[in-house]
Enzyme design. Structure first.
Site, mmCIF file in Angstrom:
data_model
loop_
_atom_site.group_PDB
_atom_site.id
_atom_site.type_symbol
_atom_site.label_atom_id
_atom_site.label_comp_id
_atom_site.label_asym_id
_atom_site.label_seq_id
_atom_site.Cartn_x
_atom_site.Cartn_y
_atom_site.Cartn_z
ATOM 1 N N GLU A 1 -8.405 -12.509 5.372
ATOM 2 C CA GLU A 1 -7.502 -11.773 6.145
ATOM 3 C C GLU A 1 -7.988 -11.682 7.372
ATOM 4 O O GLU A 1 -7.554 -12.496 8.472
ATOM 5 C CB GLU A 1 -7.118 -10.325 5.695
ATOM 6 C CG GLU A 1 -5.950 -9.647 6.748
ATOM 7 C CD GLU A 1 -5.544 -8.286 6.276
ATOM 8 O OE1 GLU A 1 -4.816 -7.651 6.802
ATOM 9 O OE2 GLU A 1 -6.403 -7.752 5.422
ATOM 10 N N HIS B 1 1.023 -1.247 0.065
ATOM 11 C CA HIS B 1 0.054 0.049 -0.104
ATOM 12 C C HIS B 1 0.926 1.211 0.055
ATOM 13 O O HIS B 1 1.871 1.364 0.944
ATOM 14 C CB HIS B 1 -0.871 0.011 1.216
ATOM 15 C CG HIS B 1 -1.974 -1.068 1.302
ATOM 16 N ND1 HIS B 1 -3.353 -0.826 0.917
ATOM 17 C CD2 HIS B 1 -2.051 -2.429 1.515
ATOM 18 C CE1 HIS B 1 -3.882 -1.785 0.553
ATOM 19 N NE2 HIS B 1 -3.128 -2.740 1.604
#
Length: 365
Positions: free
Chosen positions: A204, A18
């Site tokens: 996740e 990210h």
């Protein structure tokens, strides 16, 4: 044992990172000072430690709160371009030869930028970074929509508009619980009609239903994390054993896990980040060891280099220590990642044949 110098020199491929999770602490401090944003620490070194400690909570929700500060300093074009350029330089210095960096354009509009201006600022930064790195790295954008917002179609259209201008694909991110990927089904169907690539954060912090929806309802090309696919595998105590103690002949895959493996759906696994969000309790007990042994299409990634205090070299070093991996194993993970990149086939093949394979052939000879 592989030396750190070998791992640093090895050509590596990064698919899940990210942009707003990889800033340099000193850059955050300088940009915050420019706009009058208050940070929890003023010293760059102490600030870096604060990010890692705050993210190391075992909660995905609290982990995501640390982004309030990084996003706050990325609200004008100059700041975004600087962050993007430094990202590329830092990855190149870590031996990364190809990377796909994701971010949510909708989170960078508070300073008056348009979505298009955000994408242009990132592209300019990536091009600057590639040039400053001596063109030793190729970097592409993944445009992310936030699961809890309603702009996924708009971001999908943006990804298509820029797919010949540095954008390789699309993603959704954010807290999984309560925000299933099927809420954005119109965006995924649009992307499929446009022959576009996309990945979905799934498996996740939430379990198999998230993965199932991402693949079977939404048509994801890759799974962001996908660590909870381990819940559909029996005979390994959910990988909460040392890998050496697991009898692979007694391991059985459920229908979904078998489909993921048979279809060679890439898993964008981020070991250190998963420890922080509670998806695993240690590197040695991380499902990546078992999934790799079972020959799932596993790739190794950093997720958020600032929050996890990590790099791709460090991730591989941790895995090598935990699972006794050698260079041949690192080569396997790297080629997995390059095969799975959202880059045209001939460009992927060129990086594999001209950069990755020659280096490893020489190192392993």
């Amino acid at each position: 044992m592989i030396s750190r110098d070998q791992l640093l020199a090895a050509p590596k491929v990064l698919l899940h990172d990210h942009l707003d999770g990889g800033l340099r602490p000193e850059t955050i401090a300088e940009l915050a000072s420019d706009i009058g944003h208050t940070l929890p620490r003023s010293d760059a070194e102490e600030l870096g430690a604060w990010f890692t400690e705050s993210a190391d909570s075992g909660s995905l929700e609290r982990y995501l709160e640390t982004f309030d500060h990084t996003v706050a300093v990325m609200q004008n074009a100059a700041a975004i371009t600087r962050v993007a350029s430094e990202c590329v330089q830092d990855l190149a210095a870590d031996g990364v030869v190809y990377a796909e960096i994701r971010y949510a354009p909708e989170q960078h509009l508070n300073g008056g930028l348009t979505l298009e201006q955000v994408v242009d600022a990132v592209r300019e930064g990536f091009e600057q970074g590639e040039a400053l790195a001596g063109d030793k790295i190729v970097v592409r954008q993944l445009l992310t929509a936030m699961r809890h917002q309603a702009r996924s179609m708009e971001i999908a259209e943006l990804a298509i508009a820029y797919r010949d201008a540095g954008v390789a694909g699309f993603d959704i991110a954010g807290a999984e619980a309560g925000f299933p990927p099927t809420r954005h089904l119109d965006a995924f169907e649009y992307l499929q009609r446009e022959n576009a690539h996309f990945t979905i954060h799934a498996g996740e912090a939430f379990g198999l239903p998230s993965i199932w929806q991402a693949i079977q309802w939404c048509g994801a090309d890759r799974l962001g994390h996908g660590v909870r696919i381990i819940d559909d595998i029996t005979g390994a105590d959910n990988a909460a054993l040392e890998l050496a103690a697991i009898d692979l002949d007694k391991v059985e895959l459920g229908r979904l896990a078998a489909y993921v493996r048979d279809s060679r759906i890439p898993l964008e696994m981020c070991p250190s980040s998963n420890l922080q969000t509670g998806a695993a309790d240690s590197i040695a007990h991380h499902p990546i060891g078992l999934l790799a042994a079972l020959k799932f299409r596993v790739t190794v990634n950093t997720d958020n280099r600032l929050m996890s205090g990590t790099s791709l070299t460090r991730e591989f070093a941790l895995l090598a220590e935990a699972f006794d991996y050698g260079l041949a194993d690192i080569r396997w993970f790297t080629i997995n990642a390059m095969k799975s990149a959202f880059l045209p086939f001939e460009e992927r093949l060129a990086i594999i044949n001209n950069t990755i394979k020659p280096w490893y052939a020489n190192a392993l000879s």
